[in-house]
Scaffold this motif. Structure first.
Motif, mmCIF file in Angstrom:
data_model
loop_
_atom_site.group_PDB
_atom_site.id
_atom_site.type_symbol
_atom_site.label_atom_id
_atom_site.label_comp_id
_atom_site.label_asym_id
_atom_site.label_seq_id
_atom_site.Cartn_x
_atom_site.Cartn_y
_atom_site.Cartn_z
ATOM 1 N N GLU A 261 0.820 -1.207 0.000
ATOM 2 C CA GLU A 261 0.000 0.000 0.000
ATOM 3 C C GLU A 261 0.856 1.260 0.000
ATOM 4 N N GLU A 263 1.103 5.516 -2.270
ATOM 5 C CA GLU A 263 0.408 6.497 -3.095
ATOM 6 C C GLU A 263 0.153 5.982 -4.508
ATOM 7 N N TYR A 266 -3.128 4.052 -4.492
ATOM 8 C CA TYR A 266 -4.297 4.928 -4.454
ATOM 9 C C TYR A 266 -4.560 5.521 -5.843
ATOM 10 N N ILE A 284 -9.134 2.090 3.330
ATOM 11 C CA ILE A 284 -8.755 2.541 1.991
ATOM 12 C C ILE A 284 -9.928 3.246 1.315
ATOM 13 N N LEU A 288 -9.568 7.032 -0.248
ATOM 14 C CA LEU A 288 -9.946 7.389 -1.620
ATOM 15 C C LEU A 288 -11.050 8.444 -1.625
#
Length: 301
Positions: A261, A263, A266, A284, A288
């Motif tokens: 996980e 950037e 995302y 998450i 978002l």
């Protein structure tokens, strides 16, 4: 077949055509150190190839008179494997390999069909020069310098001993010994800029445990469950493994993945726009949602 094995074959070919040759000449021809050549000669001797060396002004390395390669000691499958391996080097544009391949074709009295072609460049971009420099630095064991941008966009100057190119998860990486960090590191090729090939030679080799340790450097990652609209089927099957995909009654896809996980993740999930929804974990989803709200703020007058 690795680079060393290809070099050993070519050394034998050179010694077959020349009565005697110096270690300096072989080192210059292969662009390696004399120490590497002496190790190669020792390897050939252990393989019962009758190589001898003489010191002095008229000395050098040679083969016992009347020695010839008996191609029968290699099976047809082994001959094919050698030729195919050399062709794979051609696929990555290792031009010095052509001489060896031609000579072995002649020795085996056969020619293997071309079976592989590799294009390192991305659409609309020319990355071949960068890959050519990295490839040469690995094969010739030459130190390289470059600017590197990490995942947070921070720029740093690196001087490294390049050891291996590695492709995983749709991206190319370079494994190298970083003199700044004093350890083996992996560098994403797309983040390498202004690469410079130096004349400094190194002897370091990449060990299996180094590769394994770097492969596990980020741990297990985060388990994520997403739902992707059926209109994105082309992306689903291009970008995810089939065993991670489940078809829902409404025709949409439910995908379960385990991934590190950051950037990049995302941004990747947001690249699906309104066609993707994170089902798990809730954390998450919240991240978002905040990013989408910030995007909306950017477009308000």
């Amino acid at each position: 077949m690795n680079i060393k094995l290809a070099r050993l074959f070519e050394i034998v070919q050179i010694l077959l055509t020349e009565k005697k040759v110096t270690a300096e000449k072989l080192a210059c021809h292969f662009e390696v150190s004399k120490r590497t050549i002496y190790r190669d000669i020792e390897t050939l001797t252990l393989a019962q190839i009758p190589v001898y060396s003489e010191k002095g002004r008229y000395g050098g390395i040679g083969l016992i008179k009347n020695f010839t390669i008996d191609k029968s000691f290699l099976s047809q499958n082994e001959q094919n494997e050698i030729l195919f391996a050399l062709q794979s080097l051609n696929a990555v544009q290792y031009s010095k390999n052509n001489i060896t391949l031609t000579k072995l074709n002649s020795i085996f009295n056969r020619k293997a069909d071309d079976w592989i072609e590799v294009d390192f460049s991305r659409y609309g971009e020319n990355d071949s020069i960068l890959f050519e420099k990295i490839k040469n630095s690995i094969l010739e064991k030459k130190v390289i310098k470059f600017l590197y941008f990490n995942t947070k966009g921070k720029k740093s100057k690196r001087t490294v001993e390049p050891l291996k190119l590695w492709f995983k998860e749709k991206a190319w990486y370079l494994f190298a010994y970083c003199r700044k960090k004093k350890d083996i590191r992996q560098f994403k090729i797309a983040r390498i800029k202004n690469l410079e090939l130096t004349c400094e030679h190194f002897e370091r080799e990449l060990k299996k445990e180094d590769l394994k340790n770097q492969n596990n450097v980020n741990g297990k990652g985060t388990k994520i469950v997403i739902e992707v609209d059926k209109s994105q089927a082309y992306r689903v099957y291009d970008e995810f493994f089939e065993e991670n995909i489940a078809k829902k009654e409404n025709g949409n896809f439910e995908i379960t993945i385990e991934i590190f996980e950051n950037e990049w993740l995302y941004g990747y999930l947001l690249s699906f726009g309104e066609h993707l929804k994170v089902l798990k974990p809730a954390r998450i989803r919240e991240i978002l949602a905040k990013k989408v709200e910030k995007m909306r703020e950017n477009y308000k007058n």
